[in-house]
Write an enzyme that holds these catalytic residues in place. Structure first.
Site, PDB file in Angstrom:
ATOM      1  N   GLY A  23       0.551  -1.175  -0.085  1.00  0.00           N
ATOM      2  CA  GLY A  23      -0.091  -0.109  -0.066  1.00  0.00           C
ATOM      3  C   GLY A  23       0.503   1.680   0.099  1.00  0.00           C
ATOM      4  N   ILE A  82       2.127   3.315   2.355  1.00  0.00           N
ATOM      5  CA  ILE A  82       3.525   3.574   3.067  1.00  0.00           C
ATOM      6  C   ILE A  82       4.279   2.114   2.733  1.00  0.00           C
ATOM      7  CG2 ILE A  82       4.330   3.292   5.763  1.00  0.00           C
ATOM      8  CD1 ILE A  82       1.661   4.319   6.721  1.00  0.00           C
ATOM      9  N   HIS A 106       1.924  27.888 -20.449  1.00  0.00           N
ATOM     10  CA  HIS A 106       2.427  26.835 -21.400  1.00  0.00           C
ATOM     11  C   HIS A 106       4.325  27.304 -21.084  1.00  0.00           C
ATOM     12  CE1 HIS A 106       3.702  24.126 -24.904  1.00  0.00           C
ATOM     13  NE2 HIS A 106       4.885  25.351 -25.498  1.00  0.00           N
TER      14      HIS A 106
HETATM   15  C1  LIG Z   1       5.095   6.262   7.789  1.00  0.00           C
HETATM   16  C2  LIG Z   1       3.530   7.271   7.312  1.00  0.00           C
HETATM   17  C3  LIG Z   1       3.073   7.791   6.397  1.00  0.00           C
HETATM   18  C4  LIG Z   1       1.988   9.269   6.563  1.00  0.00           C
HETATM   19  N1  LIG Z   1       2.503   9.671   5.227  1.00  0.00           N
HETATM   20  C5  LIG Z   1       1.276  10.546   5.133  1.00  0.00           C
HETATM   21  C6  LIG Z   1       0.760  11.454   4.148  1.00  0.00           C
HETATM   22  O1  LIG Z   1       1.593  12.008   3.390  1.00  0.00           O
HETATM   23  N2  LIG Z   1       0.333  11.970   3.708  1.00  0.00           N
HETATM   24  C7  LIG Z   1      -0.918  11.654   4.661  1.00  0.00           C
HETATM   25  O2  LIG Z   1      -1.921  12.524   4.697  1.00  0.00           O
HETATM   26  N3  LIG Z   1      -1.209  11.444   5.534  1.00  0.00           N
HETATM   27  C8  LIG Z   1      -0.272  10.409   5.995  1.00  0.00           C
HETATM   28  N4  LIG Z   1       0.100   9.736   6.853  1.00  0.00           N
HETATM   29  C9  LIG Z   1      -1.256   9.081   7.718  1.00  0.00           C
HETATM   30  C10 LIG Z   1      -0.850  10.651   8.883  1.00  0.00           C
HETATM   31  O3  LIG Z   1      -0.515  10.339   9.370  1.00  0.00           O
HETATM   32  C11 LIG Z   1      -2.975  10.370   9.873  1.00  0.00           C
HETATM   33  O4  LIG Z   1      -3.630  10.904   9.250  1.00  0.00           O
HETATM   34  C12 LIG Z   1      -2.682  12.012  10.763  1.00  0.00           C
HETATM   35  O5  LIG Z   1      -1.274  11.439  11.549  1.00  0.00           O
HETATM   36  C13 LIG Z   1      -3.790  11.614  10.991  1.00  0.00           C
HETATM   37  O6  LIG Z   1      -4.356  12.316  12.291  1.00  0.00           O
HETATM   38  P1  LIG Z   1      -5.337  12.411  13.640  1.00  0.00           P
HETATM   39  O7  LIG Z   1      -5.378  13.579  14.239  1.00  0.00           O
HETATM   40  O8  LIG Z   1      -6.295  11.419  13.080  1.00  0.00           O
HETATM   41  O9  LIG Z   1      -3.878  11.287  14.390  1.00  0.00           O
HETATM   42  P2  LIG Z   1      -2.678  11.313  14.970  1.00  0.00           P
HETATM   43  O10 LIG Z   1      -1.965  12.402  14.073  1.00  0.00           O
HETATM   44  O11 LIG Z   1      -2.307  10.215  15.069  1.00  0.00           O
HETATM   45  O12 LIG Z   1      -2.556  11.945  16.331  1.00  0.00           O
HETATM   46  C14 LIG Z   1      -3.339  11.626  16.843  1.00  0.00           C
HETATM   47  C15 LIG Z   1      -2.406  11.899  18.917  1.00  0.00           C
HETATM   48  O13 LIG Z   1      -3.510  12.133  19.864  1.00  0.00           O
HETATM   49  C16 LIG Z   1      -2.148  11.574  20.715  1.00  0.00           C
HETATM   50  N5  LIG Z   1      -2.792  10.689  21.859  1.00  0.00           N
HETATM   51  C17 LIG Z   1      -4.156   9.111  21.401  1.00  0.00           C
HETATM   52  N6  LIG Z   1      -4.827   8.934  22.897  1.00  0.00           N
HETATM   53  C18 LIG Z   1      -4.652  10.118  23.781  1.00  0.00           C
HETATM   54  C19 LIG Z   1      -4.515   9.820  24.566  1.00  0.00           C
HETATM   55  N7  LIG Z   1      -5.681   9.657  25.471  1.00  0.00           N
HETATM   56  N8  LIG Z   1      -4.118  11.091  26.129  1.00  0.00           N
HETATM   57  C20 LIG Z   1      -3.982  12.157  24.849  1.00  0.00           C
HETATM   58  N9  LIG Z   1      -3.160  12.060  23.891  1.00  0.00           N
HETATM   59  C21 LIG Z   1      -3.674  10.996  22.796  1.00  0.00           C
HETATM   60  C22 LIG Z   1      -1.099  10.538  20.279  1.00  0.00           C
HETATM   61  O14 LIG Z   1       0.042  10.710  21.284  1.00  0.00           O
HETATM   62  C23 LIG Z   1      -0.855  11.477  19.170  1.00  0.00           C
HETATM   63  O15 LIG Z   1      -0.298  12.411  19.321  1.00  0.00           O
HETATM   64  C24 LIG Z   1       1.103   8.471   7.225  1.00  0.00           C
HETATM   65  C25 LIG Z   1       0.875   8.049   8.879  1.00  0.00           C
HETATM   66  C26 LIG Z   1       2.178   7.436   9.043  1.00  0.00           C
HETATM   67  C27 LIG Z   1       2.650   6.423   9.170  1.00  0.00           C
END
Ligand SMILES: Cc1cc2nc3c(=O)[nH]c(=O)nc-3n(C[C@H](O)[C@H](O)[C@H](O)COP(=O)(O)OP(=O)(O)OC[C@H]3O[C@@H](n4cnc5c(N)ncnc54)[C@H](O)[C@@H]3O)c2cc1C
Length: 461
Positions: A181, A183, A436
């Site tokens: 996929g 990643i 262009h």
């Molecule tokens: C290697 C990799 C590459 C990626 N590349 C891309 C890309 O190029 N483009 C793209 O769009 N997406 C990419 N993604 C996906 C993207 O990172 C996620 O979709 C995005 O970070 C989701 O955001 P979020 O805010 O939902 O969660 P997250 O970014 O996961 O943040 C959640 C946060 O909540 C905190 N947390 C969880 N539970 C608690 C709690 N109870 N109390 C306090 N803090 C808590 C965690 O510590 C974390 O910091 C990639 C992911 C990976 C792993």
């Protein structure tokens, strides 16, 4: 008395920090709770560090191709510790900037594990600053974690997730990547470009399986040019660990020796059990169930981003954050068409798409016309020696509108936002001027071709 906020946001990834800033801009008092690093997965162990390493790897490849551009370079080699240093500096720079931005918006950052104990009450578990707060509205943005395969559990050393793959001490001689996929394929590009012998093992019949079949075929051909072995329609049945390496056995009987086995078969939403129970949250497997307003089944509690398992994309989380923030601050907003959130893959070459895929149009029984245009016929692409790939635009013949665009080619992730604007366009596309020579002309040409109006494509017989 616990401190009281209008809105408490748990998790500071793209979903959480965006929601908290938008709520603050709309006049709310906001607490943002984070147990690890500000910026979440995307900034600390996802999008940004991976794209930074991809950029270093791409620079090396470009230099290796310099001779054919008439630039003689004696030798180009990878300096892995410098690449890692640069990546870490990029991440920590953005983390510092983002922390400052959040504070400038007068949002209170609370460092620790946020657990909702009863509706409106949150305890922050922390060795250094435990706290208890109250909030009228709660937005859960707790993110996701890598899926572990039962027969190949992570050990953090030989069998690793994307998180460790971004932090390796050295470039491994060989790597098996389980999962073809987004990643998996991006990591394959990094390590293959830097000299590792990479094998991708994908259970489905093609790489990047959520895109149309031609995309998987094209990208497999290009990854092979980087000497990546793409084993599609194959499963890893076992991994036997030895002295700092592993023997990976495939279903077809083949065994591959690898220094590292990266398992990247997707991510699953996370939210702590106590919060789920005390809020009595309705779940769908590990994802928090929400409606189109990002409301959970519990009044005044919203959930967004990876925790709701919709897009697993940073900009998907941004979009949901916007909706949750508007609703949590007294107005009425809905998530609309998820297919209009662009998909981007930063492989060599890149992949990007928006709107309906050809496959989904066929499944919906739509009568469609496909327009296409190739980078090898584009002046700027040829000048830059970036001639691989194609853009396809799909027209719904019933509405006479563009409904989807898919691209494979150099830097197409930078073009997909423009393609998003073309969704809903009619044959009036011919009246829009594109400069262009630019790579963007390939997009115009593909869209025109979907209406039978391409200037440069040969007439169809
Ligand atoms: C290697 C990799 C590459 C990626 N590349 C891309 C890309 O190029 N483009 C793209 O769009 N997406 C990419 N993604 C996906 C993207 O990172 C996620 O979709 C995005 O970070 C989701 O955001 P979020 O805010 O939902 O969660 P997250 O970014 O996961 O943040 C959640 C946060 O909540 C905190 N947390 C969880 N539970 C608690 C709690 N109870 N109390 C306090 N803090 C808590 C965690 O510590 C974390 O910091 C990639 C992911 C990976 C792993």
């Amino acid at each position: 008395m616990p401190e009281k906020f209008d809105v408490a946001v748990i998790g500071s990834g793209p979903g959480g920090y965006a929601a908290s800033i938008r709520c603050a801009q709309r006049g709310a008092s906001v607490a943002l709770i984070e147990k690890e690093f500000i910026g979440g997965t995307c900034l600390n162990c996802g999008c940004i560090p991976l794209k930074t390493l991809l950029a270093s790897a791409h620079t090396l490849l470009s230099i290796k191709h310099a001779a054919m551009m008439g630039v003689d370079v004696t030798q180009a080699t990878a300096n892995w510790s410098k690449m890692q240093e640069r990546k870490n500096a990029v991440v920590s720079g953005f983390r510092k900037g983002l922390t400052g931005l959040i504070q400038t918006n007068k949002i209170k950052i609370l460092q620790g594990m946020g657990i909702v104990t009863t509706p409106g009450q949150i305890k922050i578990d922390s060795d250094t600053a435990p706290a208890q707060i109250q909030a009228d509205k709660i937005i859960l943005a707790t993110g996701s974690q890598p899926i572990q395969l039962p027969n190949i559990p992570f050990d953090g050393q030989t069998i690793i997730s994307s998180k460790e793959a971004l932090e390796l001490k050295q470039i491994p001689k060989s790597m098996v990547i389980v999962g073809g996929g987004v990643i998996g394929c991006e990591m394959a590009c990094v390590y293959a470009a830097l000299g590792a012998k990479v094998t991708i093992v994908e259970a489905l019949d093609r790489l990047i399986p959520m895109e149309d079949e031609w995309v998987g075929r094209l990208i497999a051909r290009e990854l092979k040019k980087l000497d990546i072995d793409c084993q599609t329609g194959q499963k890893v049945i076992s991994v036997k660990k030895g002295n700092g390496s592993a023997k990976v056995s495939l279903e077809n009987g083949q065994t591959i020796d690898a220094k590292k086995v990266l398992v990247s078969v997707g991510r699953r939403p996370v939210v702590d059990k106590e919060t789920v129970e005390s809020l009595n949250l309705e779940m769908s497997d590990s994802a928090i169930k929400v409606n189109e307003k990002m409301e959970t089944n519990t009044t005044n509690v919203y959930a967004i981003g990876d925790a709701v398992g919709t897009t697993f994309l940073a900009h998907g989380a941004f979009a949901e954050a916007e909706v949750a923030a508007i609703n949590a601050t007294g107005e009425d907003e809905k998530m609309r068409d998820y297919s209009l959130i662009p998909r981007a893959v930063y492989t060599f070459p890149e992949i990007a798409s928006v709107g309906k895929t050809e496959q989904s149009c066929k499944e919906q029984g739509l009568d469609i016309s496909i327009g296409s245009s190739f980078f090898k016929a584009n002046g700027r692409s040829v000048a830059h020696n970036e001639t691989v790939g194609e853009i396809r635009a799909t027209r719904d013949n019933a509405t006479n509108k563009i409904v989807g665009v898919t691209m494979v080619g150099a830097m197409v992730t930078e073009l997909i936002a423009a393609a998003r604007m073309l969704i809903g366009t009619t044959e009036k596309i011919t009246e829009i001027s594109f400069p262009h020579p630019t790579v963007s002309e390939v997009l115009k040409e593909a869209a025109e071709d979907a209406f039978g109006l391409s200037l440069h494509n040969p007439p169809k017989v």
